[in-house]
Write a protein that holds these residues in place. Structure first.
Motif, PDB file in Angstrom:
ATOM      1  N   ARG A  96      48.045 104.764  24.115  1.00  0.00           N
ATOM      2  CA  ARG A  96      49.090 104.468  25.103  1.00  0.00           C
ATOM      3  C   ARG A  96      50.313 105.342  24.856  1.00  0.00           C
ATOM      4  NH1 ARG A  96      53.583 100.888  24.867  1.00  0.00           N
ATOM      5  NH2 ARG A  96      54.336 100.372  26.950  1.00  0.00           N
ATOM      6  N   GLU A  97      50.747 105.403  23.615  1.00  0.00           N
ATOM      7  CA  GLU A  97      51.936 106.199  23.283  1.00  0.00           C
ATOM      8  C   GLU A  97      51.691 107.684  23.556  1.00  0.00           C
ATOM      9  OE1 GLU A  97      54.884 104.982  22.757  1.00  0.00           O
ATOM     10  OE2 GLU A  97      53.934 103.013  22.987  1.00  0.00           O
ATOM     11  N   SER A  98      50.503 108.167  23.206  1.00  0.00           N
ATOM     12  CA  SER A  98      50.175 109.570  23.447  1.00  0.00           C
ATOM     13  C   SER A  98      50.138 109.866  24.941  1.00  0.00           C
ATOM     14  CB  SER A  98      48.819 109.890  22.811  1.00  0.00           C
ATOM     15  OG  SER A  98      48.408 111.188  23.153  1.00  0.00           O
ATOM     16  N   ALA A  99      49.535 108.994  25.717  1.00  0.00           N
ATOM     17  CA  ALA A  99      49.446 109.203  27.163  1.00  0.00           C
ATOM     18  C   ALA A  99      50.817 109.136  27.815  1.00  0.00           C
ATOM     19  CB  ALA A  99      48.517 108.153  27.787  1.00  0.00           C
ATOM     20  N   ARG A 100      51.638 108.191  27.402  1.00  0.00           N
ATOM     21  CA  ARG A 100      52.999 108.092  27.945  1.00  0.00           C
ATOM     22  C   ARG A 100      53.809 109.336  27.634  1.00  0.00           C
ATOM     23  NH1 ARG A 100      55.138 103.467  29.873  1.00  0.00           N
ATOM     24  NH2 ARG A 100      57.206 103.983  29.115  1.00  0.00           N
ATOM     25  N   ALA A 101      53.681 109.846  26.386  1.00  0.00           N
ATOM     26  CA  ALA A 101      54.399 111.051  25.996  1.00  0.00           C
ATOM     27  C   ALA A 101      53.930 112.240  26.848  1.00  0.00           C
ATOM     28  CB  ALA A 101      54.204 111.331  24.519  1.00  0.00           C
ATOM     29  N   SER A 102      52.623 112.316  27.089  1.00  0.00           N
ATOM     30  CA  SER A 102      52.078 113.408  27.897  1.00  0.00           C
ATOM     31  C   SER A 102      52.618 113.357  29.320  1.00  0.00           C
ATOM     32  CB  SER A 102      50.550 113.329  27.891  1.00  0.00           C
ATOM     33  OG  SER A 102      50.005 114.283  28.744  1.00  0.00           O
ATOM     34  N   VAL A 103      52.677 112.167  29.894  1.00  0.00           N
ATOM     35  CA  VAL A 103      53.190 112.010  31.266  1.00  0.00           C
ATOM     36  C   VAL A 103      54.662 112.373  31.316  1.00  0.00           C
ATOM     37  CG1 VAL A 103      53.743 110.310  33.052  1.00  0.00           C
ATOM     38  CG2 VAL A 103      51.470 110.318  31.991  1.00  0.00           C
TER      39      VAL A 103
END
Length: 106
Positions: A96-103
């Protein structure tokens, strides 16, 4: 001589027959050329693995399902989707944190 068989002044009796024969020949050549072109296109499509009878429907389905025609989701919508996946347990906290950072990076 009957009126239906009368020859126009200045024309020969065989001119009409010659014209009809020539027109028939030209039409025949056009039909044969069209059939040859269709066969060449079908064979070419089949060699590429395309079914020419269903190509239009397949192409429309691929375009419909592709991201090309889809409007781009807003950052808020993508973050909400990530949070929803996390809330349902589909992704872990780290994902979740990785995906949010990517977005957020864009």
């Amino acid at each position: 001589m009957s009126p239906a068989l009368a020859v126009l002044p200045g024309s020969s009796p065989g001119a009409f027959d010659t014209g009809v024969t020539l027109a028939g020949f030209v039409i025949g050549v056009i039909v044969v050329a069209m059939v040859v072109l269709i066969v060449v296109k079908v064979v070419s499509a089949r060699r590429r693995g395309i079914n020419p009878l269903t190509f239009d429907a397949e192409l429309a389905a691929k375009l419909r399902d592709s991201s090309v025609l889809q409007p781009e989701k807003s950052v808020e919508a993508r973050l909400a989707e990530i949070d929803d996946l996390h809330g349902r347990g589909v992704i872990t906290d780290a994902e979740r944190e990785s995906a949010r950072a990517s977005v957020l990076r864009g």
